[in-house]
Design a protein around this motif. Structure first.
Motif, PDB file in Angstrom:
ATOM      1  N   GLU A   1      34.280 -84.745 -51.108  1.00 19.29           N
ATOM      2  CA  GLU A   1      33.851 -85.830 -51.604  1.00 19.29           C
ATOM      3  C   GLU A   1      32.140 -86.028 -51.442  1.00 19.29           C
ATOM      4  O   GLU A   1      31.710 -86.735 -52.427  1.00 19.29           O
ATOM      5  CB  GLU A   1      34.592 -87.299 -50.825  1.00 19.29           C
ATOM      6  N   LEU A   2      31.726 -85.656 -50.402  1.00 17.94           N
ATOM      7  CA  LEU A   2      30.183 -85.623 -50.228  1.00 17.94           C
ATOM      8  C   LEU A   2      29.736 -84.195 -50.288  1.00 17.94           C
ATOM      9  O   LEU A   2      28.640 -83.827 -50.859  1.00 17.94           O
ATOM     10  CB  LEU A   2      29.887 -86.178 -48.776  1.00 17.94           C
ATOM     11  N   VAL A   3      30.383 -83.156 -49.533  1.00 14.62           N
ATOM     12  CA  VAL A   3      30.087 -81.812 -49.482  1.00 14.62           C
ATOM     13  C   VAL A   3      31.255 -81.102 -49.288  1.00 14.62           C
ATOM     14  O   VAL A   3      32.248 -81.667 -48.748  1.00 14.62           O
ATOM     15  CB  VAL A   3      29.250 -81.438 -48.214  1.00 14.62           C
ATOM     16  N   PRO A   4      31.282 -79.787 -49.744  1.00 19.63           N
ATOM     17  CA  PRO A   4      32.481 -78.921 -49.296  1.00 19.63           C
ATOM     18  C   PRO A   4      32.942 -78.770 -47.800  1.00 19.63           C
ATOM     19  O   PRO A   4      31.980 -79.352 -46.924  1.00 19.63           O
ATOM     20  CB  PRO A   4      31.947 -77.552 -49.838  1.00 19.63           C
ATOM     21  N   GLY A   5      34.027 -78.636 -47.510  1.00 18.69           N
ATOM     22  CA  GLY A   5      34.770 -78.515 -46.202  1.00 18.69           C
ATOM     23  C   GLY A   5      34.050 -77.720 -45.275  1.00 18.69           C
ATOM     24  O   GLY A   5      33.910 -77.841 -44.253  1.00 18.69           O
ATOM     25  N   LEU A   6      33.462 -76.573 -45.747  1.00 18.73           N
ATOM     26  CA  LEU A   6      32.716 -75.752 -44.848  1.00 18.73           C
ATOM     27  C   LEU A   6      31.117 -75.671 -44.777  1.00 18.73           C
ATOM     28  O   LEU A   6      30.673 -74.984 -44.441  1.00 18.73           O
ATOM     29  CB  LEU A   6      33.160 -74.306 -45.379  1.00 18.73           C
ATOM     30  N   GLU A   7      30.584 -77.005 -45.288  1.00 17.50           N
ATOM     31  CA  GLU A   7      29.428 -76.955 -45.400  1.00 17.50           C
ATOM     32  C   GLU A   7      28.832 -78.495 -44.574  1.00 17.50           C
ATOM     33  O   GLU A   7      27.874 -79.037 -44.862  1.00 17.50           O
ATOM     34  CB  GLU A   7      28.878 -77.096 -46.822  1.00 17.50           C
ATOM     35  N   VAL A   8      29.812 -78.962 -43.508  1.00 21.27           N
ATOM     36  CA  VAL A   8      29.688 -80.138 -43.080  1.00 21.27           C
ATOM     37  C   VAL A   8      28.459 -79.925 -42.012  1.00 21.27           C
ATOM     38  O   VAL A   8      27.520 -80.841 -42.143  1.00 21.27           O
ATOM     39  CB  VAL A   8      30.832 -80.491 -42.060  1.00 21.27           C
ATOM     40  N   LEU A   9      28.231 -79.097 -41.192  1.00 23.61           N
ATOM     41  CA  LEU A   9      27.262 -78.958 -40.289  1.00 23.61           C
ATOM     42  C   LEU A   9      25.918 -78.762 -41.154  1.00 23.61           C
ATOM     43  O   LEU A   9      24.786 -79.296 -40.673  1.00 23.61           O
ATOM     44  CB  LEU A   9      27.285 -77.435 -39.683  1.00 23.61           C
ATOM     45  N   ASP A  10      25.808 -78.194 -42.408  1.00 22.48           N
ATOM     46  CA  ASP A  10      24.511 -78.088 -43.354  1.00 22.48           C
ATOM     47  C   ASP A  10      24.077 -79.474 -43.540  1.00 22.48           C
ATOM     48  O   ASP A  10      22.962 -79.904 -43.592  1.00 22.48           O
ATOM     49  CB  ASP A  10      24.861 -77.226 -44.454  1.00 22.48           C
ATOM     50  N   ALA A  11      25.062 -80.266 -43.932  1.00 21.68           N
ATOM     51  CA  ALA A  11      24.924 -81.560 -44.419  1.00 21.68           C
ATOM     52  C   ALA A  11      24.385 -82.338 -43.212  1.00 21.68           C
ATOM     53  O   ALA A  11      23.364 -83.303 -43.302  1.00 21.68           O
ATOM     54  CB  ALA A  11      25.974 -82.512 -44.769  1.00 21.68           C
ATOM     55  N   VAL A  12      24.844 -82.411 -42.086  1.00 21.50           N
ATOM     56  CA  VAL A  12      24.363 -83.143 -40.716  1.00 21.50           C
ATOM     57  C   VAL A  12      23.131 -82.623 -40.316  1.00 21.50           C
ATOM     58  O   VAL A  12      22.125 -83.430 -40.090  1.00 21.50           O
ATOM     59  CB  VAL A  12      25.251 -82.791 -39.771  1.00 21.50           C
ATOM     60  N   GLN A  13      22.979 -81.171 -40.682  1.00 21.40           N
ATOM     61  CA  GLN A  13      21.483 -80.759 -40.298  1.00 21.40           C
ATOM     62  C   GLN A  13      20.278 -81.153 -41.129  1.00 21.40           C
ATOM     63  O   GLN A  13      19.341 -81.619 -40.544  1.00 21.40           O
ATOM     64  CB  GLN A  13      21.499 -79.314 -40.193  1.00 21.40           C
ATOM     65  N   SER A  14      20.668 -81.418 -42.204  1.00 17.55           N
ATOM     66  CA  SER A  14      19.715 -81.815 -43.234  1.00 17.55           C
ATOM     67  C   SER A  14      19.339 -83.085 -43.243  1.00 17.55           C
ATOM     68  O   SER A  14      18.500 -83.841 -43.785  1.00 17.55           O
ATOM     69  CB  SER A  14      20.124 -81.397 -44.693  1.00 17.55           C
ATOM     70  N   GLY A  15      20.294 -84.125 -42.778  1.00 16.16           N
ATOM     71  CA  GLY A  15      20.359 -85.414 -42.827  1.00 16.16           C
ATOM     72  C   GLY A  15      20.705 -86.091 -43.963  1.00 16.16           C
ATOM     73  O   GLY A  15      20.762 -87.154 -44.072  1.00 16.16           O
ATOM     74  N   SER A  16      21.486 -85.433 -44.736  1.00 15.69           N
ATOM     75  CA  SER A  16      22.233 -86.104 -46.031  1.00 15.69           C
ATOM     76  C   SER A  16      23.337 -87.101 -45.573  1.00 15.69           C
ATOM     77  O   SER A  16      23.694 -88.011 -46.372  1.00 15.69           O
ATOM     78  CB  SER A  16      22.470 -84.859 -46.834  1.00 15.69           C
TER      79      SER A  16
END
Length: 371
Positions: A86-101
């Motif tokens: 819905e926001l990011v692919p399931g295996l990219e959650v850490l990347d999204a949190v790291q970037s602050g998105s």
């Protein structure tokens, strides 16, 4: 008689006055609490997750955090969880949190061993710790602190936020016949368990939960593991493969993780930080209880529908254990982060295994003979 009546009426008056005072005191405290809540800022966060909505128990970990944060803050601190994709692919959650998105996420640490192999310990490693042992390591033996030294390099803070309990060993379209049957087999399996399977000749694939069924049903993979009977039944894996193996030696007690962007965390009032930590703790305990309650019933339904439940041959388990410890040794030799956390973890594992062999294994070994 008059004196007794007077004393009685006086006691009644005193009791009534005391009760009124207590009610007044409670009312004041409640109003003060409400005023305190009103003084705290209204904050809205988004939480990306690695889970499809259909998996109500594992996605439920994120929902537990959201619900408890909302309730404990009086609605001032709200977190909206989003399913994988819905926001990011399931295996990219850490990347999204790291970037602050997104401000926070709910995922599994071992999805990110490509970034740092020591993150595997945040979920589970082959022939490692049961759920109870994992919690003891995390909460009491320095596990959380050790993991957060690694997560700090990504600008992220982590909290245990779920556990599935000991998992099953995966679904196979064909029955295994010793080690040779693993050669060239295409299997969905993440983490260090995937590294071990690769050592045994498996062609390892890493897929998010929502993509496993189609890959297995269409033959893109020959085998797949997810969690256990309840979730596996929901994903329909029993309709794509017939042979259900056990035990899930690579995940004896896997933890799911709440991830928070460090900058976002530091902007939170202390009260909200404590609320978030408490909510993650509740999610950790609640998820494990739910799975232990649901999996037994689901397994019976699978067996009644024709699923064949089979134990891994000892030859496979022995080679898997041998390969596991070789991988640990190799990683410890070349990765400082891995070495530091592995040495601490191994010391705890030795101690807790020695204890649990006496206090729990002896009990289970006898009691399960009677079942």
């Amino acid at each position: 008689m008059k004196r007794r009546k007077l004393l009685g009426s006086g006691a009644t008056a005193l009791t009534a006055a005391t009760g009124a005072a207590l009610v007044s005191s409670c009312t004041i405290r409640r109003e003060d609490n409400n005023n305190n809540n009103r003084d705290l800022p209204k904050i809205r966060w988004r939480m990306a997750t690695s889970w499809p909505l259909s998996l109500d128990t594992i996605y439920g970990g994120a929902e537990t955090i959201s619900q408890r944060v909302n309730a404990l803050s009086g609605g001032n601190f709200q977190i909206k969880p989003y399913a994988a994709g819905e926001l990011v692919p399931g295996l990219e959650v850490l990347d999204a949190v790291q970037s602050g998105s997104v401000e926070c996420g709910h995922s599994a640490s071992y999805y990110y061993i490509g970034k740092n192999p020591a993150l595997a310990f945040g979920t589970s490693v082959p022939f490692g710790l049961t759920a109870q042992q994992q919690n003891a390591w995390l909460y009491q033996a320095g596990g959380i602190e050790a993991l957060n030294k690694i997560y700090a390099k990504f600008g992220v803070i982590s909290f245990p936020a779920g556990n599935t309990g000991a998992q099953m060993g995966g679904w196979f379209k064909q029955k295994l016949n010793g080690l040779k049957s693993l050669q060239g087999l295409k299997m969905r399996i993440p983490g260090l368990g995937g590294k071990v399977m690769a050592q045994l000749g498996v062609n390892v694939q890493v897929l998010p939960g929502g993509e496993i069924y189609l890959a297995l049903e269409r033959g893109a993979i020959d085998a797949a593991e997810w969690t256990g009977p309840y979730d596996d039944e929901k994903l329909g894996l029993n309709r794509a493969a017939n042979y259900y193996y056990y035990p899930g030696w690579w995940e004896p007690g896997p933890t799911l993780t709440g991830l928070v962007n460090k900058n976002a965390w530091e902007k939170l009032p202390t009260e909200y930080q404590e609320i978030f930590k408490t909510a993650c703790f509740e999610a950790n305990m609640t998820m494990l209880s739910r799975y232990d309650n649901l999996n037994g019933f689901a397994l019976q339904r699978l067996l009644q529908s024709g699923t064949q439940c089979i134990g891994y041959e000892e030859s496979i388990l022995n080679e898997a254990k041998k390969a596991s410890w070789q991988i640990y040794s190799d990683l410890a030799a070349k990765e400082k982060d891995f070495r530091l956390i592995f040495e601490q973890w191994q010391l705890f594992r030795t101690q807790v295994y020695s204890w649990n062999k006496i206090n729990e294994f002896s009990f289970l070994e006898f009691s399960y003979k009677q079942v």
